[in-house]
Write a protein that holds these residues in place. Sequence first.
Motif, PDB file in Angstrom:
ATOM      1  N   GLY A  50       0.815  -1.212   0.000  1.00  0.00           N
ATOM      2  CA  GLY A  50       0.000   0.000   0.000  1.00  0.00           C
ATOM      3  C   GLY A  50       0.843   1.254   0.000  1.00  0.00           C
ATOM      4  N   GLN A  51       0.192   2.378   0.177  1.00  0.00           N
ATOM      5  CA  GLN A  51       0.872   3.666   0.220  1.00  0.00           C
ATOM      6  C   GLN A  51       1.700   3.781   1.487  1.00  0.00           C
ATOM      7  N   THR A  52       2.817   4.494   1.389  1.00  0.00           N
ATOM      8  CA  THR A  52       3.647   4.792   2.546  1.00  0.00           C
ATOM      9  C   THR A  52       3.586   6.276   2.830  1.00  0.00           C
ATOM     10  N   VAL A  53       3.319   6.637   4.093  1.00  0.00           N
ATOM     11  CA  VAL A  53       3.250   8.046   4.478  1.00  0.00           C
ATOM     12  C   VAL A  53       4.110   8.270   5.714  1.00  0.00           C
ATOM     13  N   ARG A  54       4.466   9.508   5.949  1.00  0.00           N
ATOM     14  CA  ARG A  54       5.243   9.874   7.133  1.00  0.00           C
ATOM     15  C   ARG A  54       4.358  10.679   8.077  1.00  0.00           C
ATOM     16  N   ALA A  55       4.455  10.401   9.380  1.00  0.00           N
ATOM     17  CA  ALA A  55       3.672  11.125  10.385  1.00  0.00           C
ATOM     18  C   ALA A  55       4.582  11.505  11.549  1.00  0.00           C
ATOM     19  N   THR A  56       4.410  12.729  12.036  1.00  0.00           N
ATOM     20  CA  THR A  56       5.197  13.200  13.173  1.00  0.00           C
ATOM     21  C   THR A  56       4.319  13.561  14.373  1.00  0.00           C
ATOM     22  N   THR A  57       3.023  13.335  14.277  1.00  0.00           N
ATOM     23  CA  THR A  57       2.103  13.547  15.397  1.00  0.00           C
ATOM     24  C   THR A  57       1.113  12.391  15.455  1.00  0.00           C
ATOM     25  N   GLY A  58       0.476  12.244  16.616  1.00  0.00           N
ATOM     26  CA  GLY A  58      -0.557  11.229  16.727  1.00  0.00           C
ATOM     27  C   GLY A  58      -1.755  11.541  15.856  1.00  0.00           C
ATOM     28  N   THR A  59      -2.086  12.820  15.736  1.00  0.00           N
ATOM     29  CA  THR A  59      -3.193  13.217  14.855  1.00  0.00           C
ATOM     30  C   THR A  59      -2.890  12.827  13.422  1.00  0.00           C
ATOM     31  N   ALA A  60      -1.645  12.962  13.016  1.00  0.00           N
ATOM     32  CA  ALA A  60      -1.259  12.579  11.654  1.00  0.00           C
ATOM     33  C   ALA A  60      -1.384  11.082  11.433  1.00  0.00           C
ATOM     34  N   ILE A  61      -1.083  10.296  12.459  1.00  0.00           N
ATOM     35  CA  ILE A  61      -1.279   8.850  12.346  1.00  0.00           C
ATOM     36  C   ILE A  61      -2.753   8.541  12.131  1.00  0.00           C
ATOM     37  N   HIS A  62      -3.615   9.162  12.942  1.00  0.00           N
ATOM     38  CA  HIS A  62      -5.059   8.957  12.771  1.00  0.00           C
ATOM     39  C   HIS A  62      -5.542   9.442  11.410  1.00  0.00           C
ATOM     40  N   ALA A  63      -5.002  10.569  10.945  1.00  0.00           N
ATOM     41  CA  ALA A  63      -5.404  11.100   9.642  1.00  0.00           C
ATOM     42  C   ALA A  63      -5.020  10.160   8.511  1.00  0.00           C
ATOM     43  N   ALA A  64      -3.861   9.531   8.633  1.00  0.00           N
ATOM     44  CA  ALA A  64      -3.430   8.570   7.615  1.00  0.00           C
ATOM     45  C   ALA A  64      -4.388   7.384   7.561  1.00  0.00           C
ATOM     46  N   LEU A  65      -4.824   6.920   8.716  1.00  0.00           N
ATOM     47  CA  LEU A  65      -5.800   5.828   8.752  1.00  0.00           C
ATOM     48  C   LEU A  65      -7.135   6.259   8.164  1.00  0.00           C
ATOM     49  N   CYS A  66      -7.575   7.468   8.520  1.00  0.00           N
ATOM     50  CA  CYS A  66      -8.874   7.953   8.066  1.00  0.00           C
ATOM     51  C   CYS A  66      -8.865   8.386   6.610  1.00  0.00           C
ATOM     52  N   GLY A  67      -7.697   8.635   6.051  1.00  0.00           N
ATOM     53  CA  GLY A  67      -7.596   9.062   4.666  1.00  0.00           C
ATOM     54  C   GLY A  67      -7.568   7.933   3.661  1.00  0.00           C
ATOM     55  N   ARG A  68      -7.642   6.687   4.139  1.00  0.00           N
ATOM     56  CA  ARG A  68      -7.627   5.550   3.222  1.00  0.00           C
ATOM     57  C   ARG A  68      -8.962   5.395   2.498  1.00  0.00           C
ATOM     58  N   ALA A  69      -8.929   4.714   1.364  1.00  0.00           N
ATOM     59  CA  ALA A  69     -10.154   4.481   0.601  1.00  0.00           C
ATOM     60  C   ALA A  69     -11.132   3.620   1.380  1.00  0.00           C
ATOM     61  N   SER A  70     -10.615   2.715   2.202  1.00  0.00           N
ATOM     62  CA  SER A  70     -11.461   1.857   3.026  1.00  0.00           C
ATOM     63  C   SER A  70     -10.688   1.477   4.279  1.00  0.00           C
TER      64      SER A  70
END
Length: 525
Positions: A54-74
Amino acid sequence: MRRPVALRLCAATATMALAAATGVVLSTPEASAATGGVTGYATQNGGTTGGAGGQTVRATTGTAIHAALCGRASSSTPITIQVEGTINHGNTGKVSGGSCSTAAGVIELKQISNVTIVGVGSGAVFDQLGIHIRDASNIVIQNVTVRNVKKSGSPTSNGGDAIGMESNVRNVWVDHVTLEASGGESEGYDGLFDMKDNTQYVTLSYSILRNSGRGGLVGSSESDLSNGFITYHHNLYENIDSRAPLLRGGTAHIYNNHYVSLNESGINSRAGARAKVDNNYFEDSKDVLGTFYTDAAGYWQVSGNIFDNVTWSSPGSENKPAGPDPQSNTTVNIPYPYGLDAAGCVPGVVSQTAGANKGLRVSDGNCSPQTPAPTPTSTPTGPTPSPTATTPSPTATPGPTQPSGTNLSIGAGSDGSGKADGTSYGNVRDGDLSTYWSPTGSTGSISIKWGSPTAVSKVNIREASGSVGSIGSWRLVNADTGAVLTSGSGAGVITFARTSLQKLTFEITGSTGTPRIAEYETYAG
């Protein structure tokens, strides 16, 4: 006890807006998650791959981790989240979306699947913030530190567990993590690594658990017997009062761990649990194996363990230590292959491999921490590669574009023709551009290897600072067959016909100086 110290992706614009708002970096940085090295019970039930593919993203905050999960197609779209920096209550907020269910103050992996969280760069620390896995499957957590998570006092997170799994969880691999507290329950802490309410097929490997009243449990009570098939190997348990681990029912395989200063009890098998306990080293500890604090008996099969300055209590109605001369009282059949280090070398191997920021080093099963351990093999499910798949393709000129996708080298194995002093084969797959491998002369070879056939079509050779341009001519070889896949000159991105193999060799045949390869990245496409 001694105590030292909401959003679904509807369009590209929505993705970019979410990224900008939360600090997610949509890119493929220099390190990625290991997927080829999973071991133990996490290899069963279809295996554990996390976000591979899948896609690889970088996160430097906990909110960014949650956003990466919520930004997925499913909720099942694969994703690898590379984490760097300190994740805490101040930067961890709830994010809403159709592909996630998150909460503030805890990293929520809830009602999702196919996710990898891996620490990169200078490291990832979850400070007073736990990781909660619930109604989830196919999860990898790797190379992170989780510390001082409390269930009472302030702030609290995750019920006091550093990593907690509950409610129909399947296939989790937790690897090269450091889990630590600063005391026991009276100081507000609970377990470091807990599983309950139907959690199965989990591996904890090459990790450190320390300075806690409770190491971890399998099953929340004597009636919670739906958990099991857990592997613990090459971990350090240090300065732990009890639960190293506590097993209520289920099956556990516990091998090549180093236990130091278990203050009250260690492996507590009860309520019908069955534990295979192989080649562990127990040191300066008390009651390291048995059934404790209950009259509901558990069972164990023991072999090859060393008990160094271990004391044992007298047996009682709710206290049944296995020692002073532990003997097997059951038989446990293990369904996967594994290599056992001799117990005598376990302290040395574990000290060099266990925990976050250790370069994902593993053992080869022969007391050598420099060579990655063999990973479980399986029969390939795809068609056998045709002879033309390994026919040399035309000379490839490395391109300037960084490949996308998961770097398959992270967590794989590596070896070579030789290494210059101060360099290591493992340095080319640790995601760190400041470490490197050099041959013993101006030419030599370095290989990436996997435990089962892996499809690769792209390589990125990244030179260390100060040596860019030193690599001259080279060949890329399918080491399984000896076929040359392609050849060329200079470092960079190399593409070739997609090939399924277990070992891929980059052979330097000419150079203008001493080559220094910082990263040998491999990609499926």
